[in-house]
Design a protein around this motif. Structure first.
Motif, mmCIF file in Angstrom:
data_model
loop_
_atom_site.group_PDB
_atom_site.id
_atom_site.type_symbol
_atom_site.label_atom_id
_atom_site.label_comp_id
_atom_site.label_asym_id
_atom_site.label_seq_id
_atom_site.Cartn_x
_atom_site.Cartn_y
_atom_site.Cartn_z
ATOM 1 N N PRO A 144 1.025 -0.969 -0.270
ATOM 2 C CA PRO A 144 -0.347 -0.667 0.250
ATOM 3 C C PRO A 144 1.005 1.209 -0.097
ATOM 4 C CG PRO A 144 -0.890 -1.216 1.616
ATOM 5 C CD PRO A 144 0.483 -2.285 1.083
ATOM 6 N N GLY A 222 -8.343 -3.702 -3.002
ATOM 7 C CA GLY A 222 -8.568 -2.257 -2.317
ATOM 8 C C GLY A 222 -7.439 -1.863 -2.273
ATOM 9 N N SER A 223 -7.481 -1.192 -1.225
ATOM 10 C CA SER A 223 -6.749 -0.680 -0.199
ATOM 11 C C SER A 223 -5.246 -1.493 0.020
ATOM 12 C CB SER A 223 -7.180 0.285 0.764
ATOM 13 O OG SER A 223 -7.598 -0.686 1.588
ATOM 14 N N LYS A 224 -5.380 -3.117 -0.012
ATOM 15 C CA LYS A 224 -4.250 -3.850 0.796
ATOM 16 C C LYS A 224 -3.065 -3.940 0.004
ATOM 17 C CE LYS A 224 -7.651 -6.973 2.398
ATOM 18 N NZ LYS A 224 -8.548 -8.020 3.085
ATOM 19 N N ALA A 226 -1.258 -1.413 -4.423
ATOM 20 C CA ALA A 226 -0.992 -0.775 -4.502
ATOM 21 C C ALA A 226 -1.099 -1.183 -6.178
ATOM 22 C CB ALA A 226 -0.528 0.104 -4.598
#
Length: 278
Positions: A144, A222-224, A226
């Motif tokens: 991330p 998701g946000s886990k 990039a």
């Protein structure tokens, strides 16, 4: 008086007889009409029975990258067809193909490449010709915030980075090797994983700094993680074929599920997940 009294009953009987005859004629017409109306529901019933309601379960073997979108389609399918159940076995396409050719019970196979589908078709294990239903493109998954400032495929060759790839026999691994070879890049990963979800999970668990996976997997995480796009991925896009298997135990339900995957509704779910149109 006697003659008149005799003739009057005869006229009465004749009139009565005519009335009865008329009633019988009306009754016959009514019966004929009723019979005609009765035949209509019978015809409808016959038509209805010609297309029985779907029921029972199927097993779908599908590439790991399809997990999120196919799970959504399962819910839609079972809601539209009460009494049906869709079971999944997700994994590396090569492993799934090997299981099918070894006799594993399955109704549908959705692979992440034509090459892995060919393992099944070469053994004549399909009942329908495979059809491409989506395509997928590679992307780099990083920690991330991308703390290592990875911006290209070449950056993955840094000795300080722990990079994970899918195994060469898995479609995502074969595609990654193709992009590396095109740029003449040499990369020694810390591990080769058996499917794309396992490769991605190494980054999610911070056991690796980066992994080459599909853009759909980056989006699903998701946000886990990039995501970092790289232009070379455009030359290694994978087609995803789907087919009904020869030994399908419930071909009617299996065909209906394949139809949903290929329908505008199914394509929208897959597009929302990041897949490319076929």
């Amino acid at each position: 008086m006697t003659t008149r009294s005799v003739r009057r009953p005869r006229r009465t009987l004749q009139v009565a007889g005519a009335s009865v005859a008329a009633l019988l004629a009306l009754s016959a017409c009514s019966s004929s009409s009723d019979s005609g109306s009765d035949s209509s529901p019978s015809t409808k019933s016959d038509t209805s029975s010609a297309t029985p309601r779907l029921s029972g379960s199927i097993t779908v073997f599908a590439a790991a990258s399809l997990q999120e979108s196919f799970t959504t389609l399962k819910a839609d399918f079972e809601k539209a067809h009460p009494g049906t159940k869709v079971n999944f076995s997700f994994g590396g396409s090569d492993s799934l193909a090997a299981q099918i050719t070894s006799g594993a019970p399955a109704d549908v196979f959705a692979a992440a490449s034509p090459k892995t589908m060919a393992i099944v078709t070469d053994k004549k294990e399909t009942a329908t010709a495979p059809a491409t239903f989506v395509r997928n493109q590679l992307e780099i998954a990083t920690l991330p915030g991308n703390p290592d400032k990875i911006s290209s495929l070449k950056d993955l060759t840094r000795s300080s980075l722990k990079v994970v790839l899918c195994d060469r026999t898995v479609p995502c691994g074969a595609a990654a090797q193709k992009t590396l070879a095109a740029d003449k890049l040499r990369l020694t990963p810390v591990s080769y994983e058996q499917d794309v979800k396992s490769a991605l999970n190494k980054v999610v668990l911070k056991e690796a700094d980066a992994a080459v996976v599909y853009r759909t997997d980056v989006k699903a995480a998701g946000s886990k993680v990039a995501g970092v796009e790289f232009p070379e991925s455009a030359d290694a896009i994978n087609d995803y074929p789907i087919a009904l298997l020869k030994n399908a135990r419930n071909p009617a339900v299996a065909k209906a599920f394949i139809a949903l995957v290929q329908s505008p509704e199914g394509q929208q779910v897959l597009s929302d997940a990041g897949f490319l149109k076929p």
